[in-house]
Design a protein around this motif. Sequence first.
Motif, PDB file in Angstrom:
ATOM      1  N   TRP A  66      -2.939  -4.881   3.360  1.00  0.00           N
ATOM      2  CA  TRP A  66      -2.167  -3.693   3.021  1.00  0.00           C
ATOM      3  C   TRP A  66      -3.105  -2.499   2.878  1.00  0.00           C
ATOM      4  N   TYR A  99      -4.309  -2.057   6.467  1.00  0.00           N
ATOM      5  CA  TYR A  99      -3.027  -2.128   7.184  1.00  0.00           C
ATOM      6  C   TYR A  99      -2.870  -0.927   8.114  1.00  0.00           C
ATOM      7  N   GLU A 152       6.768  -6.408   3.612  1.00  0.00           N
ATOM      8  CA  GLU A 152       6.448  -5.636   2.416  1.00  0.00           C
ATOM      9  C   GLU A 152       5.749  -6.525   1.415  1.00  0.00           C
ATOM     10  N   TRP A 153       4.868  -5.920   0.665  1.00  0.00           N
ATOM     11  CA  TRP A 153       4.164  -6.603  -0.409  1.00  0.00           C
ATOM     12  C   TRP A 153       4.038  -5.611  -1.555  1.00  0.00           C
ATOM     13  N   MET A 154       4.600  -5.944  -2.687  1.00  0.00           N
ATOM     14  CA  MET A 154       4.568  -5.080  -3.866  1.00  0.00           C
ATOM     15  C   MET A 154       5.035  -3.654  -3.525  1.00  0.00           C
ATOM     16  N   VAL A 182      -2.841 -11.219   2.613  1.00  0.00           N
ATOM     17  CA  VAL A 182      -1.966 -10.052   2.656  1.00  0.00           C
ATOM     18  C   VAL A 182      -2.846  -8.843   2.956  1.00  0.00           C
ATOM     19  N   VAL A 241       1.012  -9.953   6.956  1.00  0.00           N
ATOM     20  CA  VAL A 241       0.639 -11.228   6.364  1.00  0.00           C
ATOM     21  C   VAL A 241       0.078 -12.080   7.489  1.00  0.00           C
ATOM     22  N   ALA A 274       2.911  -4.050   4.761  1.00  0.00           N
ATOM     23  CA  ALA A 274       1.768  -4.970   4.824  1.00  0.00           C
ATOM     24  C   ALA A 274       1.925  -5.892   6.018  1.00  0.00           C
TER      25      ALA A 274
END
Length: 157
Positions: free
Chosen positions: A141, A145, A126-128, A139, A134, A132
């Motif tokens: 997303w 993604y 997860e990102w924010m 990153v 990596v 996502a």
Amino acid sequence: MCIDKSWPSGGPDWAAVGVLLREGSVLLIKRVEREGDPWSGQVAFPGGRWKPGEDLMDTVVREVEEEVGVRPTALVGVLPPQSPSNAPWLKVVPFVFSQWVGEVRPNPREVREARWISKGEMSEGEWMGRRAYVAGDWVIWGLTYRILKRLIECGLL
């Protein structure tokens, strides 16, 4: 069905991205940072908006050439259109290619960096608050993604 051999003709609310596959990896770009660009600095596939007089194949070939300096030649197929969350009216068609002419050379006006990334280099997380991948310091997303996820589900990557 994962991949098709036909595509829409395009129009003002359409765009196309080039998914270039090479030996188990895919070409991704990091866009330059530019004020007013809603995708500034993000990781993406090379591509862009349809222009009058083109069909979407013309669009993706033009955009890939402009952004990374290669001309896609061998179409594997087309994935279903998707829309970015910040532009739900825009339909983006991913064109998957296995061959091209030329050497990848990012256009510095549009692309800060280009990388070949394999499935094994990506870790999912997860990102924010969003799903996502990596890959190193990148990153991945959003729409990129989701297209990568589809490529993996279809066994193309």
